[in-house]
Design a protein around this motif. Sequence first.
Motif, mmCIF file in Angstrom:
data_model
loop_
_atom_site.group_PDB
_atom_site.id
_atom_site.type_symbol
_atom_site.label_atom_id
_atom_site.label_comp_id
_atom_site.label_asym_id
_atom_site.label_seq_id
_atom_site.Cartn_x
_atom_site.Cartn_y
_atom_site.Cartn_z
ATOM 1 N N SER A 23 0.823 -1.204 0.000
ATOM 2 C CA SER A 23 0.000 0.000 0.000
ATOM 3 C C SER A 23 0.858 1.255 0.000
ATOM 4 O O SER A 23 2.021 1.245 0.391
ATOM 5 N N MET B 126 -3.721 3.628 -0.876
ATOM 6 C CA MET B 126 -3.755 3.419 -2.324
ATOM 7 C C MET B 126 -3.132 2.048 -2.577
ATOM 8 O O MET B 126 -1.997 1.803 -2.161
ATOM 9 N N THR B 127 -3.880 1.165 -3.243
ATOM 10 C CA THR B 127 -3.503 -0.247 -3.236
ATOM 11 C C THR B 127 -3.452 -0.899 -4.612
ATOM 12 O O THR B 127 -3.688 -2.094 -4.725
ATOM 13 N N ASP B 128 -3.114 -0.188 -5.660
ATOM 14 C CA ASP B 128 -3.104 -0.782 -6.991
ATOM 15 C C ASP B 128 -1.864 -1.621 -7.303
ATOM 16 O O ASP B 128 -1.853 -2.333 -8.305
ATOM 17 N N HIS B 129 -0.817 -1.549 -6.497
ATOM 18 C CA HIS B 129 0.338 -2.426 -6.704
ATOM 19 C C HIS B 129 -0.013 -3.825 -6.208
ATOM 20 O O HIS B 129 -0.782 -3.982 -5.256
ATOM 21 N N THR B 130 0.558 -4.849 -6.845
ATOM 22 C CA THR B 130 0.268 -6.230 -6.443
ATOM 23 C C THR B 130 1.340 -6.803 -5.530
ATOM 24 O O THR B 130 1.228 -7.954 -5.112
ATOM 25 N N SER C 225 5.936 -2.685 -11.449
ATOM 26 C CA SER C 225 5.027 -1.633 -11.884
ATOM 27 C C SER C 225 5.430 -0.275 -11.325
ATOM 28 O O SER C 225 6.051 -0.170 -10.268
ATOM 29 N N ARG D 155 3.444 3.462 -10.735
ATOM 30 C CA ARG D 155 2.138 4.122 -10.741
ATOM 31 C C ARG D 155 2.320 5.597 -10.465
ATOM 32 O O ARG D 155 3.223 5.997 -9.740
ATOM 33 N N TRP E 224 0.034 8.765 -8.896
ATOM 34 C CA TRP E 224 -1.147 8.988 -8.055
ATOM 35 C C TRP E 224 -1.424 10.473 -7.932
ATOM 36 O O TRP E 224 -0.506 11.261 -7.747
ATOM 37 N N PRO F 279 -5.303 6.670 -8.978
ATOM 38 C CA PRO F 279 -4.223 6.580 -9.959
ATOM 39 C C PRO F 279 -4.463 7.538 -11.116
ATOM 40 O O PRO F 279 -5.605 7.823 -11.476
ATOM 41 N N ASP G 151 -2.885 4.696 -16.707
ATOM 42 C CA ASP G 151 -2.468 3.306 -16.559
ATOM 43 C C ASP G 151 -1.079 3.253 -15.935
ATOM 44 O O ASP G 151 -0.336 4.240 -15.974
#
Length: 169
Positions: free
Chosen positions: A67, A83-87, A113, A115, A117, A124, A127
């Motif tokens: 996160s 913010m949690t778009d990273h895996t 990745s 990102r 923000w 985000p 893409d």
Amino acid sequence: MAAVVLPDGRSLAVTRSIEGSVRVWDLTTGQPVGEPMTDHTDRVRAVAAVVLPDGRALAVTGSIEGSVRVWDLTTGLPVGEPMTDHTDRVRAVAAVVLPDGRPLAVTGSIDGSVRVWDLATGLPVGDPLTGHTGPVEAVAAVVLPDGRPLAITASDDETVQFFVAAASA
């Protein structure tokens, strides 16, 4: 670690720790400011700081749990939701304020990745930035003289990538 100079002239440092907390330090006195910020659930790996046009200072942190958090350095409280778009683990964070006053963060993860923000919304921007085939270990962000933001990233894949936003119309 990150450092900022506030509009009133005070200098602050922001540090991370392996137990998941973030601390703010007064660089004149060497003393901590407030209590540790502790909303991450695992080790904090990356930290950046930025002063907004209105004078507020923010810290942006990335953690092993994947996160990214934003913190108000005056209150010590989190701003918005994580913010949690990273895996996978977030290893690198940078922050910058665009000429229009919009604050952005750039984050890099062990999943390769990158990102961008919008710190005002926590969402985000576009893409993920692509090109790395290995973990992203470092990021930097700057506004070019023509007003366009530039993100620079470095990876264990032994590459450095440059991402420049298109000129706005």
